[in-house]
Each structure stands twice: as C-alpha cells, then as structure tokens.
Design an enzyme around this catalytic site. Structure first.
Site, mmCIF file in Angstrom:
data_model
loop_
_atom_site.group_PDB
_atom_site.id
_atom_site.type_symbol
_atom_site.label_atom_id
_atom_site.label_comp_id
_atom_site.label_asym_id
_atom_site.label_seq_id
_atom_site.Cartn_x
_atom_site.Cartn_y
_atom_site.Cartn_z
ATOM 1 N N ASP A 168 1.161 -1.097 -0.003
ATOM 2 C CA ASP A 168 -0.280 -0.246 0.250
ATOM 3 C C ASP A 168 1.356 1.123 -0.066
ATOM 4 O OD1 ASP A 168 -2.168 0.787 -0.092
ATOM 5 O OD2 ASP A 168 -2.937 1.007 1.657
ATOM 6 N N HIS A 195 3.404 1.816 -4.268
ATOM 7 C CA HIS A 195 3.461 2.744 -3.935
ATOM 8 C C HIS A 195 5.501 3.191 -4.181
ATOM 9 C CE1 HIS A 195 2.894 6.755 -1.893
ATOM 10 N NE2 HIS A 195 3.417 6.615 -1.109
ATOM 11 N N HIS A 248 -0.806 4.925 -8.869
ATOM 12 C CA HIS A 248 -0.839 6.303 -8.622
ATOM 13 C C HIS A 248 0.592 7.255 -9.015
ATOM 14 C CE1 HIS A 248 -1.495 5.520 -4.107
ATOM 15 N NE2 HIS A 248 0.045 5.574 -4.200
ATOM 16 N N ASP A 321 -8.596 5.321 -5.423
ATOM 17 C CA ASP A 321 -7.283 5.419 -4.387
ATOM 18 C C ASP A 321 -8.337 6.020 -2.767
ATOM 19 O OD1 ASP A 321 -5.439 4.685 -5.047
ATOM 20 O OD2 ASP A 321 -4.599 6.934 -4.905
ATOM 21 N N GLY A 340 -4.893 11.186 2.292
ATOM 22 C CA GLY A 340 -6.610 10.786 1.795
ATOM 23 C C GLY A 340 -7.669 11.485 1.647
#
Lengths: 444, 325
Positions: A168, A195, A248, A321, A340
């Site tokens: 993550d 990530h 992302h 996301d 977030g």
C-alpha cells in the site's frame, strides 16, 4: 463449469441474484464495440443479449435509454478501514459506496489492523467481505506487517485467490528486498504493485515541492522522489521479468518513464487517482486537510502530463484511491492530518467531467483494464455476452449533479469536492445478477 | 477607514498594498499615543481580545496583550503549557469553548501552517482572527512592524503614503523555515523595496514565485560579503540550532564563518545601514556579541516598541468604531 461461467471461490457473494432482470434500450460498451441491445440476466449471469428481448416474467425491467451499459468497474486501490478502523469505514459502508460509484469489485488494500499478510488474515477478510454489496478482493501485503524487510507468505495467500500484492502506501525502500519480492511474486503468477516514492527525499513532506509549498511554508516532496522510485522499480522489473503495477502515478517524469518502459516492451502497468487529474498543489492554499493526499497534489504541468498519459494509453487505469478518514482528522492542522480522500462515489464523475476522453475510453480504464491488471480478466473480461457474470453498470453520462460529502455512503466525510457540480453518474448497478443500485439508490 | 480589511488579518497578501499602507499610516498615531504620559485610549472599551498561543512565544504574545490593553480592551490568554490542548482537546473545540465566553478577536499562533485560516472558518461571523504566526507560513504583524520601523528610520514616520522606494533590503539567514521572511518580503515589496534573500542554498525555499506583492523579482544570493556594501538594510533572521540535525548546515561554526554578522564582516556594512532582527537573537550565531550595540543604525529595540503600536493599529482597524479619541 468453467471459471468464465461461475465466479469461483473468492468471488462468491453471500446472496447471488437469481431473479430475472432485463436492461433494455441501453448502449452496450465493451472491448469489442458499442451497440444498442437489450440484456437479460438470470441466475447471476448474463443469459441473452439481443434486440427486443421478452420482458415477460422479469422481476426488474431497467430502461437504459440514453445510457451506457458496461461491465462493472474494478477498483485497483480501496482502503476499506475494516478490520481495525470500523468507525471510519466498514466493508458494508465501503460496499455501498462502491456500488453507488459503479464499482462491482474492489481490491482492498492490506493497510488494515491487523495487516493482511498471511492466509488467516485473508480468510478473515473474505468472511468480512460477504457482508459487502460489491465483491471485495483482498490485496496481500508483500512484506510481513508491511515492514519492508521480510517477505509475507504470498504463495499461501495466492492459494486463497489473492492475485495482487502491495504494501500500500509504504514504499519498499530496500532494493534487495524488492527484487526478491518481485521474483517471488512472479513465480506464483501474481502482480506486484508499488507506491513509488523515495522515502528519504520525501521525508517530512506534506505536499508537492514547488511554488505552492514555498509560499505556504510547508515541507515539500519533490517530483524527483516519485521519478527516482519509478525508475528504480522499472529497472528491477526488467531484471526480474515480473509484471509490475505502479500505483497512482502523479508526475510528468513518472509518466514519461513508464511510457518509455512500455515502448521497450516491459510488462508494466499503472493507474492514476482522480484527484491527480482534478486538482493541483494550489488547492492546498485552502488548508482543507482533505486536499492532503499521497502522492501529493502536483503542479498544473503534472496534471497535463497525467491527462496526456491517460489519452495515449501510458496510464492503463483510473482507481478511486478511496481513503476514508475520521471526521476529527478533517479538522486537524493540514500537516497533522493523515493523507487521503474519499473516492468511490466520485471517480466516474470526475473522469467524465475533467478528462477529454470518450465514455468508451473511460469505461475501459475503470472496468476491464484494471480487471486485467488485477488478473481477474477471465471472470471479468469486459465483454457483455451470454454466459458472462452479470456485474453490470448503467451509466447516465450527461447527468449533472452536485457532490455532497454528507450524502455519501462512507462513514467518513473527507471529500474536498463537496458542492462541486459534475457530470456523469451511475444510475443502476448489478453485482452477480442482483440489482444493488436502482435509480442512484442502494437497494441491496 | 478606506481599504477593505474584512474581519481578519491572516496574511499581508490578503489585505493588499493599500491595506498595508493604511495600517502603517495609522501606526503613526499610536506611536504618538504610546509616547504620552498615560499611553491609553478608550477605543476598544468593552471588547475582549484573547491570545491563543498553541506554540510558545514571549514577545508577540506580550506585544498583542499590551496593544489590546492600551486600547482599553479586556484581554484573556491561553498558552499550551497550561491548556486543555495538552489533554487532547482539538483546536476547534478549544476555540469554540473560549468563543462561548464572549470573544471579539482571537490572536492565534500555531506551529502548523494554515491553522488561523481553518479557525477563521469555524468562528462566529463577528469574531476576528489575527494571525500571530503560523508554521513557516506567515507572520503579518511582524512584516508590518519591520516595514514600519524601516519607514521610521528613513523618514521619521510612515506618513500618509509610506514608501521604501529605492531601499535595498538583504534578508539573511534561514529563509525556508521562516514565516518572518515571507511576511517581510510581502511588506517590503508592497512599499517598493528591493529584497534579496541571502543564505546557504539548503536554507532557501524551492521557489520564490509569488512572494513579492508588487510583481518584482525577489533575488537569492549565497554570497553575503559581496552584497553587504550595497545593502541599505541588513535584516537578520534567527538560525534554529535544530536545523543542523537535519543536515541542512554542516555546523554552526561554518554558518557563523559564512553568514554570521561578526566583527570582520561589520566593516563591510555601510555606516548608514539599518540593522534589524526579529528576535530572539542567538548572539554568537547570526550575530556576534557587541557588534550590533556599536552600530548607530541598529533598530532591534525600536522594532519591539513599534510592534505594540502596529498591533494597536491592526486591532483598532479590525475592531474599532473608527474613532481613536
């Protein structure tokens, strides 16, 4: 029965729909073409696609005139919150948000408490997932406790149907560990997702480094922190031959590095989060902590590069996301708020509103491309045809609506787009043949 | 009152060049009042000003409290060391609780950039927020008192149209982590001064785009010695010792050697140059013992004196009825 005809094991829902549902007059969009046809669903599967199907005996007849019908969306990155953070999100609330947003399958990140990093935690998550209206596929951690050092028991998790592994938002910083993880994941036919950020360059960072971090007096993370990590990971993917998914991507340099790697034939995919094509670092000047995300909101030039990457196929998918946060976190000082924002219910609309792309292109990046990346392609091929699992969405592309954080299904409210008028909304959603969203309302 | 201040003073770029000039012109009157035998006017009688310092401060807090008292406002204060914040209460709950006691203005300091803006969204419509310093971001009253002090040193007062035209200010030190630097640049450029930021590259912000208020370019230099003879104003900033732990500078000794205002370097300073420091000073770091005391253009204590007058002007313009008396 082949896997195509019945969702197996991990994808079984507690209550598959067995009633007959007809979707009539819609424009079907799938990897093959766009065509006007009716769809008959029964026993959890699409049973017939054709013109003027008989509505006799149907429990629901959905008029999809003026709408697009496609296979459901597959979200490559959802933080569910459960287990461990039930007050901010549960599998039930995430499931409601998912189907309202058109996602029939979400890949749930292992950043839970406890971490999903072994077979028993996967089993627990699968049991929890039965309460959800959408399919929840646990993503396994790459390293134990996401500590970046010791490999998690990936093969055991894969035996339970886990197809994607990721630590993550924690980058595996040690290149030696990452190499072993890639080799090991490759051996079990799984996708490794990363990530990408160099933690030392991003130390203490609150937002993107540039004009706005300088003006606002906040520690920035330079674009180079992402670019270096992406280039390293691509280099290791080349070394190990493992398929790599970059989560992302947010920088122009990152998009360009992936573009070149793809041109070289490397097996690499990536996704973008909606906020990286919707907002820039200038939005942080509002000091609304919901604009604090990771990777951070970038410059206008980066947003343009992300859009270009989506248009030319460098960026394969759009993922929500979705990251719920407690209400008190939304009122914390910007630099103390955990990063977030919510995304499940706004992803489609932000894509339709912000991107200069056709609905066919957008659906591809929300549905069958992410399904392929997560290795669900055999059950979730994007094709709408008899014999396929009936995970379907009916999309009203031109529908204008106003985003409201308070109206969202999530237990959290960290959505900075509250009050924004957008275009494009999911009208109906079927999961496993069962109607779970009808006229923008959860009915399951 | 001509410029439109709104209710708050959060950053100088929000009140504009006209707002800055109006405050400075108004400050002349309060400087005069502060020189009276009884430096007190009834302008804010019945108003309550509460200083909320979520981060420690000595001079800014006292200065605001003195300013409010000389305008006859009632004052309350909260500091973190004795507060419920230490018990885990959120900023919002703390503010709303104290607001319920009947407050007209909060002076807020917080170690996180942006907190005064967040608070401004939470308080009732009639409550003013004055930014007493947020993170590395903004410290508007420091920018105002520094620019007032420069006007005063040059022209004796701010006057009706305060200006620093033709003045070259060198801001020396840790620019990146300094809210004083950001507000000083805004105030000085609003008055037409040329500003050069001077220090090692690791203590410079990644960008200075958007810092000036008149659209002028803010220069960056890493060579203090070659610039010193040109500077009309030598504006020193505090160096925080913890920056060494972040490997931003190799040692205090090396900083003193390259950017400290020591006796040798004083010979490069023009005799008529003005020297400022926002305090608290690290004598022996950014400035050597005795160097400032012997220079006629040192205005460090004048900055402190003017700070009270500037804050009186700000409080008066935000809360007052328009009559000083």
């Amino acid at each position: 029965m082949s896997r195509t005809e019945e969702a197996t094991g991990i994808d079984r829902l507690a209550n598959p729909g067995d009633s007959r549902v007809l979707i009539v007059n819609g424009d079907i969009v799938d990897p093959n073409d766009r065509r006007r046809a009716d769809i008959a669903v029964s026993g959890g599967l699409v049973v017939e696609v054709g013109e003027n199907l008989d509505t006799e005996g149907a429990e629901h007849v959905i008029d999809a005139a003026g709408c697009v019908v496609s296979t459901g969306f597959v979200d490559l990155r959802t933080c569910v919150g459960e287990p461990g953070d039930e007050q901010i999100e549960t599998v039930e609330s995430a499931g409601r948000g998912a189907v309202l947003g058109g996602f029939t399958t979400v890949l749930a990140m292992p950043s839970t408490t406890p971490t999903i990093d072994n077979a028993s935690s996967v089993r627990d998550m699968l049991r929890l997932a039965e309460r959800s209206l959408c399919r929840i596929r646990p993503v396994g951690a790459v390293t134990k406790g996401r500590n970046g050092n010791e490999l998690a028991e990936m093969a055991e998790m894969a035996g339970l149907g886990v197809t994607m592994f990721c630590d993550d938002e924690v980058t595996i910083a040690d290149s030696g560990v990452l190499r072993r993880a890639m080799e090991y994941a490759g051996g079990i036919g799984a996708t490794l997702a990363q990530h990408c950020v160099d933690p030392s360059l991003a130390a203490g960072a609150i937002m993107h480094e540039g004009e706005w971090s300088s003006r606002l007096g906040m520690q920035g993370s330079p674009a180079a922190a992402e670019e270096i990590a992406i280039v390293r990971d691509l280099t290791l993917a080349r070394l190990t031959g493992t398929s790599l998914h970059i989560q992302h991507v947010s920088t122009a340099g990152g998009v360009e590095a992936i573009r070149r790697a793809k041109a070289d034939g490397l097996e690499v995919t990536c996704h973008v989060a909606p906020y990286h094509f919707t907002s820039t670092d200038a939005d942080c000047a509002s000091f609304d902590p919901s604009f604090r995300v990771e990777p951070p909101l970038r410059s206008a030039a980066d947003v343009a590069a992300v859009k270009a990457g989506l248009a030319d196929g460098t960026i394969d998918a759009i993922a929500s996301d979705h990251t719920p946060r407690a209400p008190e976190d939304k009122e914390a000082p910007f630099d103390q708020a955990p990063p977030g924002m919510l995304g499940l219910e706004t992803t489609l609309a932000l894509a339709v509103t912000e991107l200069d792309m056709s609905i066919e292109q957008i659906v591809e990046k929300l549905s069958w491309r992410p399904a392929q990346i997560a290795r669900l392609g055999d059950v979730h091929s994007g094709v709408v045809a008899a014999g396929r699992v009936a995970d379907l969405v009916v999309i009203d592309v031109d529908h204008e609506w106003t985003i409201s954080g308070a109206a969202m299904a999530s237990n959290s409210r960290n959505c900075p787009y509250d009050g924004r008028t957008v275009k494009g909304r999911v009208r109906h959603t079927l999961v496993g043949g069962k109607l779970v969203v009808a006229d923008q309302q959860v009915v399951g | 009152m001509s410029a439109d201040f709104g209710r708050h003073l959060l950053a100088l770029n929000e009140i504009g060049v006209d707002g800055i000039k109006e405050i400075l012109s108004m400050t002349d009157r309060f400087v005069e009042i502060n020189e009276r035998p009884i430096p007190k006017v009834p302008a804010l009688r019945g108003k309550t000003v509460c200083t909320m310092f979520f981060e420690d401060s000595t001079r800014t807090k006292l200065s605001f409290e003195a300013a409010a008292k000389r305008l006859s406002a009632d004052t309350m204060s909260m500091s973190v060391s004795s507060s419920s914040v230490k018990k885990g209460e959120s900023v919002r709950d703390t503010i709303e609780t104290i607001q319920a006691m009947g407050i007209d203005a909060f002076v807020v300091r917080h170690k996180s950039s942006g907190v005064p803006w967040q608070i401004a969204n939470w308080v009732d419509d009639h409550v003013s927020i004055l930014n007493g310093g947020d993170g590395w971001h903004s410290h508007p009253t420091q920018g105002l008192l520094d620019s007032y002090t420069l006007c005063q040193a040059r022209d004796g007062e701010a006057g009706e149209n305060p200006s620093l035209d033709g003045v070259h200010v060198g801001l020396i030190g840790d620019i990146k982590h300094s809210r004083v630097a950001r507000s000083d640049v805004e105030a000085f450029t609003a008055l037409g001064a040329k500003v050069t930021l001077i220090g090692p590259p690791t203590l410079m912000p990644p960008s200075v785009v958007g810092w000036s208020m008149d659209g002028s370019t803010v220069d960056i230099s890493h060579d203090l010695d070659s610039l010193l003879p040109e500077l009309d104003v030598v504006a020193l900033l505090r160096i925080q010792r913890e920056r060494m732990g972040q490997a931003l500078i190799p040692s205090i000794g090396e900083y003193v050697e390259t950017f400290g205002l020591n006796r040798n370097r004083m010979s490069l300073v023009r005799p008529d140059a003005i020297i400022t420091h926002p305090g608290p000073m690290n004598r022996g770091v950014e400035v050597s013992v005795d160097v400032l005391d012997g220079h006629p253009g040192t205005v460090v204590l004048r900055q402190v004196t003017n700070g009270v007058a500037v804050r009186m002007a700000v409080l008066f313009l935000l809360l007052g009825s328009g009559v000083v008396s």
